[in-house]
Write a protein that holds these residues in place. Structure first.
Motif, short mmCIF file in Angstrom:
data_model
loop_
_atom_site.label_atom_id
_atom_site.label_comp_id
_atom_site.label_asym_id
_atom_site.label_seq_id
_atom_site.Cartn_x
_atom_site.Cartn_y
_atom_site.Cartn_z
N CYS A 21 0.86 -1.17 0.00
CA CYS A 21 0.00 0.00 0.00
C CYS A 21 0.90 1.23 0.00
CB CYS A 21 -0.91 -0.01 1.22
SG CYS A 21 -1.93 1.47 1.39
N GLU A 22 0.80 2.03 -1.06
CA GLU A 22 1.70 3.17 -1.24
C GLU A 22 1.09 4.45 -0.67
OE1 GLU A 22 3.78 5.82 -4.81
OE2 GLU A 22 2.62 4.02 -5.31
N ALA A 23 1.85 5.12 0.18
CA ALA A 23 1.45 6.43 0.70
C ALA A 23 1.96 7.50 -0.25
CB ALA A 23 2.03 6.64 2.09
N ALA A 24 1.07 8.41 -0.64
CA ALA A 24 1.47 9.49 -1.53
C ALA A 24 0.80 10.78 -1.07
CB ALA A 24 1.07 9.17 -2.97
N ALA B 52 -3.14 16.75 -0.86
CA ALA B 52 -3.88 15.80 -0.04
C ALA B 52 -3.16 14.45 0.00
CB ALA B 52 -5.30 15.63 -0.58
N ALA B 53 -3.37 13.72 1.09
CA ALA B 53 -2.79 12.39 1.21
C ALA B 53 -3.62 11.40 0.40
CB ALA B 53 -2.77 11.97 2.68
N ALA B 54 -2.95 10.44 -0.19
CA ALA B 54 -3.62 9.40 -0.97
C ALA B 54 -2.96 8.07 -0.70
CB ALA B 54 -3.57 9.74 -2.46
N ARG B 55 -3.72 6.98 -0.89
CA ARG B 55 -3.21 5.63 -0.75
C ARG B 55 -3.46 4.88 -2.06
NH1 ARG B 55 -3.67 3.42 4.73
NH2 ARG B 55 -4.72 1.60 3.85
N TYR B 56 -2.46 4.17 -2.52
CA TYR B 56 -2.58 3.40 -3.75
C TYR B 56 -2.27 1.93 -3.48
CZ TYR B 56 -2.57 7.79 -6.38
OH TYR B 56 -2.88 9.03 -6.87
N ASN B 57 -2.96 1.06 -4.18
CA ASN B 57 -2.60 -0.35 -4.21
C ASN B 57 -1.49 -0.47 -5.25
OD1 ASN B 57 -2.42 -3.12 -4.39
ND2 ASN B 57 -4.64 -3.45 -4.47
N SER B 58 -0.26 -0.68 -4.82
CA SER B 58 0.89 -0.56 -5.71
C SER B 58 1.75 -1.81 -5.71
CB SER B 58 1.75 0.65 -5.31
OG SER B 58 1.04 1.86 -5.48
N VAL B 59 2.61 -1.88 -6.71
CA VAL B 59 3.60 -2.94 -6.79
C VAL B 59 4.93 -2.30 -7.17
CG1 VAL B 59 2.97 -3.45 -9.21
CG2 VAL B 59 4.22 -5.15 -7.87
N VAL B 60 5.99 -2.73 -6.49
CA VAL B 60 7.31 -2.15 -6.71
C VAL B 60 8.27 -3.22 -7.18
CG1 VAL B 60 8.10 -2.52 -4.32
CG2 VAL B 60 9.05 -0.63 -5.66
N CYS B 61 9.22 -2.83 -8.00
CA CYS B 61 10.28 -3.71 -8.46
C CYS B 61 11.60 -3.15 -7.93
CB CYS B 61 10.30 -3.78 -9.99
SG CYS B 61 11.60 -4.83 -10.68
#
Length: 286
Positions: A90-93, A98-107
């Motif tokens: 879960c990515e915090a941005a 404003a704060a946002a949360r993304y369902n993310s994938v990192v390499c």
């Protein structure tokens, strides 16, 4: 001939980050012992997925939000070392004030972040917990050019096609894909959502003639029972390795460049496209 040893994980992850890192470290060690150079861990493996696909915001606070440049991703990169590792979180941005949360994938590898993708397609009530990503892109890594997707993204042919057109040789999709919500099969092997999971993997590989690595959660979390079925698929849509519905590591070795050349030699699906004919409402599709 240069071969690449790659692996997809099916494993259970939850809310406790320390436990998740312990599982990830064990899996990375196991893969390293098998000389794997590219490893895919599941969606939301750092902090767990949602407790249900209904609005579960009242059930708990959801997964911890992690910064792409924060200590947890650096820790993952350190564990990866010489290996290229893909993992969901879960990515915090902080965007547009404003704060946002993304369902993310990192390499990542030992050098740091190589690529990041925010899930674009959100099933059911997932948009109550995450903002949506807005693009697909491929990127270069020490093991080849990769394109990443998350779970429901792979249900849309345009997702993988966009990555293939951006030069992706390997598609990596990480999932928290559960069994059917209705008329659930007693045995996950017979589950219709498991069949769809497998069909999407094979179809996306075949239609784009790319190598396909599919990781997934296993076990249960909240009301969800995950179908496992991590796999590696060749550019002809043939499954090279598969964990089945339980936890495990699907390992395969392939000369990626040779496999792509062979698959595309006679009928090149990307080469033979007729994009000028793919129109709807006057708009040309990619």
């Amino acid at each position: 001939m240069t071969t690449l040893r790659m692996a997809a994980v099916a494993a259970e992850f939850g809310r406790d980050l320390e436990e998740d890192f312990a599982v990830a470290e064990r899996l990375i060690k196991e893969a390293r012992e098998q000389e794997v150079r590219l490893l895919a861990l599941p969606e939301a493996c750092l902090g767990g997925y949602l407790l249900s696909l209904d609005d579960d915001s009242a059930l708990d606070e959801g997964p911890p939000a992690l910064a792409l440049d924060g200590p947890e991703i650096r820790r993952l990169a350190s564990l990866a070392g010489e290996m290229t590792v893909v993992a969901g979180y879960c990515e915090a941005a902080f965007e547009k004030g404003a704060a946002a949360r993304y369902n993310s994938v990192v390499c990542v590898n030992g050098d740091g972040v190589l690529g990041n993708h925010r899930k674009v397609h959100q099933p059911l009530s997932e948009d109550a917990s995450y903002a949506s990503g807005d693009r697909f892109h491929a990127f270069d890594t020490p093991v080849g050019r990769i394109g990443m997707m998350i779970c429901y993204d792979k249900a849309f042919p345009e997702s993988a096609r966009a990555l293939a057109l951006d030069g992706a040789e390997i598609g990596v999709v990480v999932s928290a894909w559960p069994g059917s919500r209705t008329n659930a099969a007693a045995d996950l092997v017979d589950d219709r959502w498991k069949r769809r999971f497998d069909l999407f993997d094979r179809a996306r590989a075949l239609e784009n003639q790319i190598v396909w690595i599919s990781a997934n959660q296993a076990g249960t979390f909240g009301s969800l029972r995950f179908v496992g079925s991590a796999k590696v698929v060749d550019p002809g849509g043939e499954i090279l390795a598969d964990t089945g519905v339980g936890a495990g590591l699907a390992v395969a070795e392939l000369d990626v460049a040779q496999a792509l050349e062979t698959a595309r030699r006679s009928m090149g699906h990307l080469r033979d496209r007729r994009p000028e004919t793919y129109t709807y409402a006057g708009v040309v599709s990619p």
